[in-house]
Design a protein around this motif. Structure first.
Motif, short mmCIF file in Angstrom:
data_model
loop_
_atom_site.label_atom_id
_atom_site.label_comp_id
_atom_site.label_asym_id
_atom_site.label_seq_id
_atom_site.Cartn_x
_atom_site.Cartn_y
_atom_site.Cartn_z
N LEU A 136 0.83 -1.21 0.00
CA LEU A 136 0.00 0.00 0.00
C LEU A 136 0.86 1.26 0.00
CD1 LEU A 136 -2.78 1.35 0.19
CD2 LEU A 136 -2.61 1.15 2.69
N VAL A 137 1.89 1.27 0.83
CA VAL A 137 2.77 2.45 0.90
C VAL A 137 3.49 2.65 -0.43
CG1 VAL A 137 4.81 3.43 2.03
CG2 VAL A 137 3.03 2.33 3.40
N ALA A 138 3.96 1.57 -1.05
CA ALA A 138 4.63 1.68 -2.35
C ALA A 138 3.71 2.27 -3.40
CB ALA A 138 5.14 0.31 -2.80
N GLY A 139 2.45 1.78 -3.44
CA GLY A 139 1.50 2.30 -4.41
C GLY A 139 1.17 3.76 -4.20
N LEU A 140 1.02 4.16 -2.93
CA LEU A 140 0.71 5.57 -2.65
C LEU A 140 1.90 6.46 -2.96
CD1 LEU A 140 -1.30 5.13 0.69
CD2 LEU A 140 -2.20 5.64 -1.60
N LEU A 141 3.11 5.98 -2.68
CA LEU A 141 4.30 6.74 -3.07
C LEU A 141 4.33 6.95 -4.58
CD1 LEU A 141 7.30 5.34 -0.97
CD2 LEU A 141 6.48 7.71 -1.01
N PHE A 142 4.07 5.89 -5.31
CA PHE A 142 4.06 5.98 -6.77
C PHE A 142 3.05 7.03 -7.24
CE2 PHE A 142 2.33 4.56 -10.88
CZ PHE A 142 3.50 4.47 -11.64
N ALA A 143 1.89 7.06 -6.62
CA ALA A 143 0.84 7.98 -7.05
C ALA A 143 1.24 9.44 -6.90
CB ALA A 143 -0.45 7.72 -6.26
N VAL A 144 2.04 9.77 -5.87
CA VAL A 144 2.36 11.18 -5.62
C VAL A 144 3.68 11.62 -6.25
CG1 VAL A 144 1.03 11.18 -3.49
CG2 VAL A 144 3.49 10.68 -3.38
N VAL A 145 4.37 10.72 -6.93
CA VAL A 145 5.59 11.14 -7.64
C VAL A 145 5.20 12.08 -8.79
CG1 VAL A 145 7.47 10.34 -9.13
CG2 VAL A 145 6.89 9.07 -7.06
N PRO A 146 5.77 13.29 -8.87
CA PRO A 146 5.35 14.24 -9.91
C PRO A 146 5.48 13.73 -11.33
CG PRO A 146 6.56 15.39 -8.20
CD PRO A 146 6.67 13.92 -7.89
N SER A 147 6.53 12.97 -11.63
CA SER A 147 6.70 12.49 -13.00
C SER A 147 5.61 11.50 -13.39
CB SER A 147 8.07 11.84 -13.18
OG SER A 147 8.21 10.70 -12.34
N VAL A 148 5.05 10.80 -12.42
CA VAL A 148 3.96 9.87 -12.70
C VAL A 148 2.74 10.63 -13.19
CG1 VAL A 148 2.34 8.24 -11.65
CG2 VAL A 148 4.78 8.08 -11.14
N SER A 149 2.38 11.71 -12.47
CA SER A 149 1.28 12.56 -12.94
C SER A 149 1.62 13.23 -14.25
CB SER A 149 0.95 13.62 -11.89
OG SER A 149 0.45 13.04 -10.72
N GLY A 150 2.87 13.65 -14.38
CA GLY A 150 3.27 14.36 -15.60
C GLY A 150 3.10 13.51 -16.84
N PHE A 151 3.56 12.27 -16.79
CA PHE A 151 3.46 11.42 -17.97
C PHE A 151 2.10 10.73 -18.08
CE2 PHE A 151 7.98 12.13 -17.84
CZ PHE A 151 8.28 12.30 -19.18
N ALA A 152 1.31 10.78 -17.02
CA ALA A 152 -0.08 10.36 -17.13
C ALA A 152 -0.90 11.39 -17.90
CB ALA A 152 -0.69 10.15 -15.74
N GLY A 365 6.51 17.72 -3.46
CA GLY A 365 6.23 17.72 -4.89
C GLY A 365 5.03 18.54 -5.30
N MET A 366 4.39 19.21 -4.31
CA MET A 366 3.14 19.90 -4.60
C MET A 366 3.31 21.03 -5.60
SD MET A 366 0.48 21.62 -1.89
CE MET A 366 0.47 20.08 -0.95
N GLU A 367 4.38 21.81 -5.45
CA GLU A 367 4.59 22.93 -6.37
C GLU A 367 4.77 22.43 -7.81
OE1 GLU A 367 7.65 26.73 -7.06
OE2 GLU A 367 7.75 25.53 -5.22
N THR A 368 5.54 21.35 -7.96
CA THR A 368 5.71 20.77 -9.29
C THR A 368 4.39 20.21 -9.81
OG1 THR A 368 8.01 20.20 -8.83
CG2 THR A 368 6.94 19.01 -10.61
N GLN A 369 3.62 19.58 -8.94
CA GLN A 369 2.32 19.04 -9.35
C GLN A 369 1.42 20.16 -9.89
OE1 GLN A 369 1.30 16.00 -9.61
NE2 GLN A 369 2.24 14.67 -8.08
N GLU A 370 1.42 21.30 -9.23
CA GLU A 370 0.58 22.41 -9.69
C GLU A 370 1.11 22.97 -11.02
OE1 GLU A 370 -2.36 23.36 -8.43
OE2 GLU A 370 -2.02 21.54 -7.24
N HIS A 371 2.43 23.04 -11.15
CA HIS A 371 3.00 23.56 -12.40
C HIS A 371 2.67 22.65 -13.57
CE1 HIS A 371 5.74 25.40 -15.22
NE2 HIS A 371 6.30 24.21 -15.44
N LEU A 372 2.55 21.35 -13.33
CA LEU A 372 2.23 20.42 -14.42
C LEU A 372 0.88 20.70 -15.04
CD1 LEU A 372 3.41 17.05 -12.82
CD2 LEU A 372 4.47 18.21 -14.75
N ARG A 373 0.04 21.44 -14.33
CA ARG A 373 -1.34 21.62 -14.77
C ARG A 373 -1.65 23.04 -15.25
NH1 ARG A 373 -0.59 17.78 -11.14
NH2 ARG A 373 -1.80 15.85 -11.35
#
Length: 508
Positions: A136-152, A365-373
């Motif tokens: 569970l922790v590994a999956g949640l870590l993966f979800a919040v990695v900025p590059s994961v959202s970026g390439f999604a 990673g929040m600032e990067t997450q917002e910049h991605l959008r």
């Protein structure tokens, strides 16, 4: 400490209920078996969130240009360029036919693929470390990695590569646990799909081979000795024609990538995770399991799956062709997340330490997450604004002149074609042969501009601008510049971000 925690959690999961997890009782078995759902849903939600805002950048425009062609035109193009992306282009071609070509629609397959990868991250961690909590922790870590959202949120195939490599790692662990032909067959299918979506991803076979050797050595189980090579052969053999075709096209595809040196690792690492602070956290967490005595071997196995592809591509890139790009090795992120989760869940108090690391990683990673959008996260110039300016003043019979020449790689013509409304169809005045007619991504410019121009009365000239470059004719060929200056007069100039739209009217 780590071995005791794993044994404790495994016993709890076998019972289906009541062993401690930190201060909490272990959840029922059905909850444990469905924990992969939550990271998957979180990854999907973050992948979709704000995906309509960023303008398409040139690689996404190339995907759209390829996918919106007929099947025959697309296959014709793949014989000349981008064959290694052909599987993704075909998938996107049918997706567009069903769901349209809006930015959100075209980016949704990547979000779905990345969500699927999150589920496999959970399964890999649980299978390797015997702990649903680590999964569970590994999956949640993966979800919040900025590059994961970026390439999604990109109209490219990299999310599918992450999905199939993660699925392949899970399939390998299952085959090592019980090496039946059916499990090896599922592994072979993952190998084939990963290579089909990006051939460079096949470098993951190197650490997989090392893991198989480490598992085979104590038991000398022949099912591993013969099963793994057979599965690899079955997965790679169908890719041979694509490999041969891709080798012929490599000069056009990645010749611009420079040979890496030691200074290349920092920007590369930052790019893999999408944020330097997040990348630093993962680097620190990845080395923590090396200090353990109990679960070190399993952590080292996953660590090799994460690190060896990067080292191998770096070494290969010292030759004639470089492949050392962060997005080409994005598929290592799931393994990094599993190693990090193993480190986090070995700390006490287990639940609270996991919350600290998860929330901390998300916050950094929040600032990067917002910049991605934001609109400019993929492309700094405002092609959408330029298209609006043209549409506002368009008249039937108008021509258009998107700058090409040395800046053709920016694919401005594709961007304007994408953003212009369907009822605004200016003639591309200096094109002798379209990209579709050439079976290519780039059109051929007319060698005789005057002959191609004909009697066009008005031309929308669109050029890039910057602080040190504001001459709209600067990027045109001398013949084009001379013709336009002698026969046309600028009557309207519109500035948008890093672009200039000039309406030229023929001089009476």
């Amino acid at each position: 400490m780590a071995e005791a925690a794993v044994a404790e959690q495994q016993a709890a999961e076998r019972k289906g209920s009541a062993a401690p997890l930190g201060r909490f009782a272990a959840p029922p078995r059905w909850v444990v078996d469905t924990l992969w759902v939550w990271p998957m849903l979180l990854t999907l939600a973050l992948g979709i969130r704000g995906s309509w805002r960023p303008q398409l950048w040139r690689d996404e425009l190339a995907s759209w240009s390829a996918a919106e062609r007929s099947t025959g035109e697309l296959l014709g193009m793949l014989h000349h360029v981008d064959a290694v992306s052909g599987a993704y282009y075909l998938l996107l071609h049918f997706w567009i036919g069903w769901f349209g070509d809006s930015a959100t629609s075209m980016r949704l397959p990547s979000a779905l693929a990345m969500a699927g990868a999150a589920a496999f991250v959970v399964l890999i961690a649980r299978k390797q470390f015997g702990s649903a909590w680590t999964g569970l922790v590994a999956g949640l870590l993966f979800a919040v990695v900025p590059s994961v959202s970026g390439f999604a949120q990109q109209v490219r195939g990299y999310a599918f590569v992450v999905l199939f490599v993660a699925a392949g790692t899970w399939a390998l662990l299952r085959a090592l646990e019980r090496p039946t032909w059916l499990r090896w067959l599922s592994y072979a299918a993952c190998v084939a799909m990963a290579g089909l979506f990006h051939m460079i991803s096949l470098v993951f076979l190197l650490p997989h081979a090392v893991v198989v050797a480490l598992r085979w050595w104590p038991t000398r189980d022949r099912r591993l000795l013969f099963g793994f090579p057979a599965a690899v052969l079955a997965g790679v053999l169908p890719l041979v024609p694509l490999v041969l075709l891709g080798r012929r096209q490599v000069g056009r595809q990645i010749s611009w990538i420079t040979t890496p040196d030691l200074t290349s690792f920092q920007p590369f690492w930052n790019g893999v995770f999408g944020d330097p602070l997040v990348g630093g956290i993962f680097l620190a967490m990845a080395v923590m399991p090396l200090a353990w005595s109990g679960n070190r071997r399993r952590a080292v196995e996953i660590g090799m799956i994460a690190a060896l592809p990067i080292a191998a591509v770096y070494l290969v890139s010292q030759g004639k062709t470089s492949y050392f790009m962060d997005r080409y090795l994005l598929f290592t992120v799931p393994a990094w997340c599993v190693v990090a989760a193993a480190a986090i869940t070995a700390l006490r108090p287990r639940v609270w330490m996991a919350l600290v690391f998860l929330l901390g990683t998300g916050y950094l990673g929040m600032e990067t997450q917002e910049h991605l959008r934001v609109s400019t996260s993929h492309e700094y110039s405002d092609e959408r604004g330029a298209a609006r300016a043209i549409a506002a003043g368009y008249q039937p019979g108008d021509g258009i002149l998107p700058v090409r020449g040395d800046e053709a790689w920016m694919m401005m013509d594709l961007a304007l074609d994408y953003y212009l409304p369907d009822d605004v169809q200016p003639k591309d005045v200096f094109v002798a042969k379209s990209a579709i007619d050439r079976n290519d991504l780039f059109a051929t410019e007319c060698p005789d501009p005057a002959a191609c121009l004909g009697d066009t009365r008005r031309i929308w000239m669109v050029t890039y601008a910057s602080d040190d470059k504001d001459d709209p004719y600067e990027s045109l060929s001398p013949a084009q510049t001379a013709l336009l200056k002698s026969e046309f007069t600028p009557v309207e100039v519109t500035k948008v971000r890093r672009m200039t739209v000039t309406l030229l009217q023929r001089t009476p």
